[in-house]
Enzyme design. Structure first.
Site, PDB file in Angstrom:
ATOM      1  N   GLU A 481       0.810  -1.012   0.010  1.00 49.75           N
ATOM      2  CA  GLU A 481      -0.023   0.058  -0.116  1.00 49.75           C
ATOM      3  C   GLU A 481       0.722   1.186  -0.095  1.00 49.75           C
ATOM      4  O   GLU A 481       1.672   1.440   0.942  1.00 49.75           O
ATOM      5  CB  GLU A 481      -1.083  -0.158   1.372  1.00 49.75           C
ATOM      6  CG  GLU A 481      -1.857  -1.490   1.194  1.00 49.75           C
ATOM      7  CD  GLU A 481      -2.409  -1.879   2.756  1.00 49.75           C
ATOM      8  OE1 GLU A 481      -2.059  -0.809   3.564  1.00 49.75           O
ATOM      9  OE2 GLU A 481      -2.767  -2.870   2.967  1.00 49.75           O
ATOM     10  N   GLU A 512      -3.760  -6.822   3.141  1.00 50.98           N
ATOM     11  CA  GLU A 512      -2.332  -7.314   3.596  1.00 50.98           C
ATOM     12  C   GLU A 512      -2.288  -8.970   3.549  1.00 50.98           C
ATOM     13  O   GLU A 512      -1.089  -9.385   3.196  1.00 50.98           O
ATOM     14  CB  GLU A 512      -2.568  -7.163   5.268  1.00 50.98           C
ATOM     15  CG  GLU A 512      -2.263  -5.709   5.403  1.00 50.98           C
ATOM     16  CD  GLU A 512      -3.535  -5.010   5.174  1.00 50.98           C
ATOM     17  OE1 GLU A 512      -4.444  -5.552   5.148  1.00 50.98           O
ATOM     18  OE2 GLU A 512      -3.169  -3.699   5.373  1.00 50.98           O
ATOM     19  N   GLN A 534       1.845  -2.099   5.930  1.00 50.77           N
ATOM     20  CA  GLN A 534       2.279  -0.634   6.134  1.00 50.77           C
ATOM     21  C   GLN A 534       2.633  -0.299   7.567  1.00 50.77           C
ATOM     22  O   GLN A 534       3.495   0.456   7.864  1.00 50.77           O
ATOM     23  CB  GLN A 534       0.978   0.136   5.653  1.00 50.77           C
ATOM     24  CG  GLN A 534       1.420   1.521   5.725  1.00 50.77           C
ATOM     25  CD  GLN A 534       0.171   2.182   4.659  1.00 50.77           C
ATOM     26  OE1 GLN A 534      -0.915   2.295   4.933  1.00 50.77           O
ATOM     27  NE2 GLN A 534       0.663   2.886   3.566  1.00 50.77           N
ATOM     28  N   ASP A 537       0.988  -3.197  13.194  1.00 54.26           N
ATOM     29  CA  ASP A 537      -0.387  -3.331  13.579  1.00 54.26           C
ATOM     30  C   ASP A 537      -1.296  -3.818  12.777  1.00 54.26           C
ATOM     31  O   ASP A 537      -2.281  -4.669  13.019  1.00 54.26           O
ATOM     32  CB  ASP A 537      -1.326  -1.958  14.280  1.00 54.26           C
ATOM     33  CG  ASP A 537      -0.225  -1.134  15.120  1.00 54.26           C
ATOM     34  OD1 ASP A 537      -0.510  -1.388  16.305  1.00 54.26           O
ATOM     35  OD2 ASP A 537       0.902  -0.700  14.628  1.00 54.26           O
ATOM     36  N   TYR A 538      -1.146  -3.889  11.522  1.00 51.04           N
ATOM     37  CA  TYR A 538      -1.963  -4.542  10.517  1.00 51.04           C
ATOM     38  C   TYR A 538      -1.434  -5.772   9.891  1.00 51.04           C
ATOM     39  O   TYR A 538      -1.874  -6.553   9.045  1.00 51.04           O
ATOM     40  CB  TYR A 538      -2.079  -3.508   9.245  1.00 51.04           C
ATOM     41  CG  TYR A 538      -2.850  -2.320   9.895  1.00 51.04           C
ATOM     42  CD1 TYR A 538      -3.730  -2.265  10.848  1.00 51.04           C
ATOM     43  CD2 TYR A 538      -2.214  -1.094   9.461  1.00 51.04           C
ATOM     44  CE1 TYR A 538      -4.178  -1.041  11.180  1.00 51.04           C
ATOM     45  CE2 TYR A 538      -2.540   0.185  10.054  1.00 51.04           C
ATOM     46  CZ  TYR A 538      -3.724   0.134  10.922  1.00 51.04           C
ATOM     47  OH  TYR A 538      -3.962   1.243  11.644  1.00 51.04           O
ATOM     48  N   HIS A 579      -1.247   2.513  15.853  1.00 48.30           N
ATOM     49  CA  HIS A 579      -0.103   2.837  15.384  1.00 48.30           C
ATOM     50  C   HIS A 579       1.142   2.793  15.969  1.00 48.30           C
ATOM     51  O   HIS A 579       1.874   3.564  16.129  1.00 48.30           O
ATOM     52  CB  HIS A 579      -0.234   4.153  14.586  1.00 48.30           C
ATOM     53  CG  HIS A 579      -1.106   4.218  13.458  1.00 48.30           C
ATOM     54  ND1 HIS A 579      -2.595   4.422  13.849  1.00 48.30           N
ATOM     55  CD2 HIS A 579      -0.981   4.202  12.557  1.00 48.30           C
ATOM     56  CE1 HIS A 579      -3.138   4.494  12.778  1.00 48.30           C
ATOM     57  NE2 HIS A 579      -2.414   4.245  11.834  1.00 48.30           N
TER      58      HIS A 579
END
Ligand SMILES: Cc1ncc(C[n+]2csc(CCOP(=O)(O)OP(=O)(O)O)c2C)c(N)n1
Ligand SMILES: [Mg+2]
Length: 793
Positions: A481, A512, A534, A537-538, A579
């Site tokens: 991304e 993801e 990115q 956390d993801y 984040h």
């Protein structure tokens, strides 16, 4: 006569294969019920469609499928009947079961894409199947990546000469999936991405109206995946999918459908979905239950009527005009062949076990000890013995003989020592690369600095490293991304899309799981992807694919396949609940098989990229979110220097306490160490740099020998990565013997980090906390010199 002689021959050969495969399913089930195998799941009811699909699967093509595909694998000659049974028995020999060497339950197929040295074979001269996994739909992300590779090979002129990997991107990635499994999110994610990317992915849905006991109406909108996906159908003006439907018992229609599907997919690079309907499951889902419990009498009768082999037989008699007697003879011969293969596979499987059993029983017999002879009797009585029975008997024998100095005890010991090695090789080898290109063998090149070296923002060090990598190796690609046009949210790739083109540095959708799959598939096909998630956390969106697929690919194929990709991400402290996460324990515990690198700054990160891009292992590289704008000195050899894995760096030498940490915590600990020094406490601060592998030369142990005190500091939850480090150092490195004080951990809170500077300060370990905890250790040692900060005088 509608059919030529040659065509009739082909049809009969196809029919014979279908019958032989069916017989293998029937025998397989019996083997489980006789206790010779633990579990069985078979491809019965799906034979004819798979034979049709095999007709258009060419050299260089790839498959990502699931446990129903035995007939396809037979048809492309990448599975013999003996190998099929060997896997059912869990034969731990790579020759007997080339897909997994007994590591996977039956029905999990894979071809060997690597030679014995771990190097890629000429993939364009082989028919390739990536290694199957059990989680439903989990083959989809990897499938997307294998199809994506064809697009790159076709469109990027720099890749034209890699004819060992691709011939002009002509290869199709064939997927198979069950109807019920299409409910999974990753199916939809992969379908959408394939439509967006326009890649040659041909996905066949084997639709038998059920997912174990659950009928279609619970799974799919409109009870039909092709209807539900009809909006994906391409039109004259809009790109999309070609969607075809066909019945699983109609041999001729299946052949025609796959010919059409192949042409569109291979020539136009348009993804194709083939919805194969009206399939059956004659023996039910697996050996774990019977389908009579949940299918109605009418349904069972319908299935018998629409059995693809029965239908094909009828068609051959009525339309191809072959005499029933001739077909009977073919059936008889096919069934006999399957029975013979079972026999051969069983004998081969039992050979080592019986040989070992004989050896042990001979040793035990020579003892003339009544209890030991009892153990021998039990061993010999075991029905369908396996390796563990031999090991158990030998260990029991050794225990009973522990007080003797007999020759038999020595022989048992020798046998057990050897067996431990053999069983390690059988069941525990190949978690990581064992080739010359292993990440642990990459040459160490120190960063070089000169008077010309400039001080720049950390992100510019990374950018220079990626620039050099893209210039050096045309197989390297980067995507994720915001990675393309703006060169990622922190500009590590800034300007590099402009320089190297959209095929090399690319934006993706927000997905993801399939970003990672895109990397896995492309890496299996010889490309060198850097796939970006990115924010750490993801990462959780991709964790399942990383854990179930990438982390165990090399292991589950026993070194037959590899996917040397890098997952680039950024994490640790920044701002707020999503984040600033550092779920490192979760990562460490789910991703054994992938190296986990946690550089404290961008120079170390660049060194890790350089190392990994020269190796054939996969890695996750977690950059520090708050480090992109910090100043660093850019090495002159920014594309060449490497940072070795498993080698901690001592950031500060000290004598009182060893503080073990990594990543963004390095700065926090260094700040505290400075303050502690003022209070008369000397800290040795160690940056472990990589968590997997962890301190392979035991640098931390050497430090603890000196200080006798150790602290493990990180941002993860209590009991997370700090506990992992503690176990490594205290237990594996035996540091406990040198400790004079209780070892402690300093961690983040149990909750997610709260927002803004105060949220960070009170959620994550801060310099004052590190100071006070280390100080308290010294207070315990010497309360006079280090008086309790909070004492009530
Ligand atoms: C993620 C996940 N959930 C559940 C299972 C257990 N399971 C194995 S097969 C299956 C049904 C699959 O049905 P379908 O996709 O229609 O394939 P079929 O077996 O009918 O060919 C389930 C629920 C699994 N393997 N993976
Ligand atoms: Mg099904």
């Amino acid at each position: 006569m509608k059919f030529s002689q040659t065509r009739v021959k082909e049809i009969l050969a196809d029919f014979r294969l279908a019958v032989e495969s069916r017989e293998a399913s029937l025998i397989g089930r019996k083997e489980v019920f006789m206790g010779k195998a633990k579990f069985g799941i078979f491809g019965d009811g799906k034979e004819v469609a798979q034979i049709a699909m095999s007709k258009v699967f060419r050299l260089g093509d790839f498959r990502a499928g699931y446990y129903r595909d035995q007939t396809f694998m037979f048809a492309i000659n990448e599975l013999t009947m003996e190998q099929y049974f060997a896997q059912l028995y869990a034969h731990p020999d790579v020759e007997a079961d080339p897909a997994s060497a007994g590591r996977q339950m039956n029905g999990h197929y894979a071809t060997r894409m690597l030679d014995d040295q771990g190097k890629l074979k000429v993939l364009t001269e082989n028919k390739n199947s990536s290694g199957d996994i059990s989680p439903t739909a989990a083959q989809m992300p990897r499938l997307l990546g294998m199809a994506y590779a064809s697009k790159l090979f076709r469109q990027n002129p720099l890749l034209k000469d890699f004819t060992n990997l691709s011939i002009n991107g002509n290869e199709i990635a064939f997927g198979t999936i069950g109807n019920a499994s299409t409910s999974e999110g990753m199916f939809f994610e992969a379908i959408n991405a394939a439509g967006v990317l326009q890649v040659p992915m041909m996905i066949s849905i084997w639709d038998d109206d059920y997912g174990i006991s659950v009928p279609q109406e619970y799974h799919t909108t409109k009870s039909s995946i092709s209807k539900a996906l009809s909006g994906f159908q391409r039109t004259a003006t809009e790109k999309g999918f070609e969607i075809l439907t066909v019945k699983g018992w109609d041999y001729q229609a299946l052949i025609d459908t796959y010919v059409k599907a192949e042409k569109i997919c291979r020539e136009e690079h348009v993804p194709v979905l083939v919805h194969v309907q009206e399939m059956t499951q004659p023996q039910g889902h697996s050996t774990s239950g019977s389908h009579e419990r949940y299918k109605s009498k009418e349904r069972l009768a319908w299935e018998a009527e629409h059995d693809c082999i029965r239908k094909m037989r009828e068609w051959i008699i009525n339309d191809v005009l072959v005499l029933p007697e001739e077909i009977d003879a073919i059936e008889k011969e096919a069934k006999q062949a399957a029975r013979q293969s079972r026999e051969n596979a069983w004998k081969a499987f039992m050979k080592d076990i019986k040989d070992d059993q004989r050896t042990i029983s001979d040793i035990l017999q020579r003892t003339n000890d009544e209890e030991v002879l009892q153990v021998r009797q039990e061993l010999l009585k075991t029905i369908n013995p396996v390796h563990l029975d031999n090991v158990k008997a030998a260990k029991k024998g050794l225990r009973l003989l522990r007080d003797t100095n007999s020759e038999e005890r020595a022989q048992l010991m020798a046998w057990l020592t050897n067996a431990a090695d053999v069983n390690y090789q059988r069941y525990s080898s190949h978690l990581y690369s064992e080739s010359d290109e292993s990440a642990l063998k990459v040459e160490v090149v120190a960063p070089a600095y000169s008077d010309h070296s400039t001080i720049v923002d950390g992100r510019e060090v990374l950018r220079a490293c990626f620039d050099a990598a893209l210039a050096r190796d045309p197989l390297i690609i980067a995507f994720g991304e915001d990675v393309g046009k703006i060169g990622d949210v922190n500009q590590g790739f800034a300007g590099l899309q402009e320089k190297y083109g959209e095929l090399r540095v690319t934006d993706t959708g927000i997905r993801e799981c399939t970003i990672v799959g895109q990397g896995i598939g492309a890496a299996i096909r010889g490309l060198r992807p850097i796939a970006e998630i990115q924010y750490l956390d993801y990462f959780i969106y991709a964790l399942q694919t990383l854990s179930d697929d990438l982390a165990c690919l090399h292991y589950r194929t026993r070194g037959g396949q590899k996917a040397p990709m890098i997952i680039r991400t950024r994490g640790h402290r920044l701002e707020g609940v999503w984040h600033a996460g550092s779920p490192i324990g979760m990562i460490l515990h789910s991703l054994r098989g992938i190296y986990i690198l946690v550089p404290r700054n961008m120079t170390q990160a660049a060194g890790f990229y350089n190392t990994m891009l020269r190796s054939d292992d996969p890695a996750v590289i977690i950059e520090c979110l708050n480090g992109y704008r910090m100043k660093e000195r850019k090495p002159d050899n920014v594309g060449e220097f490497t940072v070795p894995l498993g080698v901690p760096e001592i950031l500060r030498v000290g004598t009182d306490v060893t503080v073990v940490t990594y990543g963004a915590m390095c700065r926090v600990v260094m700040e505290s160490a400075e303050e502690l020094e003022k209070a008369g406490i000397s800290c040795e601060v160690i940056d472990v740099q990589t968590l997997l592998p962890f301190d392979i030369h035991h640098t931390i142990l050497d430090s603890v020998k000196k200080t006798s005190r150790v602290v493990f500091a990180d941002e993860d939850v209590p009991g997370g990565a700090s506990a992992f480090m503690m176990q490594k150092v205290l237990e594996e490195q035996h540091a406990y013997q040198y400790l004079d004080a209780q070892p402690i951990t300093i961690t983040g809170k149990e909750h997610r980090p709260a927002y803004a500077s105060d949220g960070d300060y009170f959620s994550k370990p801060n310099p004052e906390e590190v100071f006070e905890k280390v100080y308290a250790m010294m207070n315990e040692l010497d309360p006079i010199q280090f008086p309790d900060l909070y004492r009530k005088d």
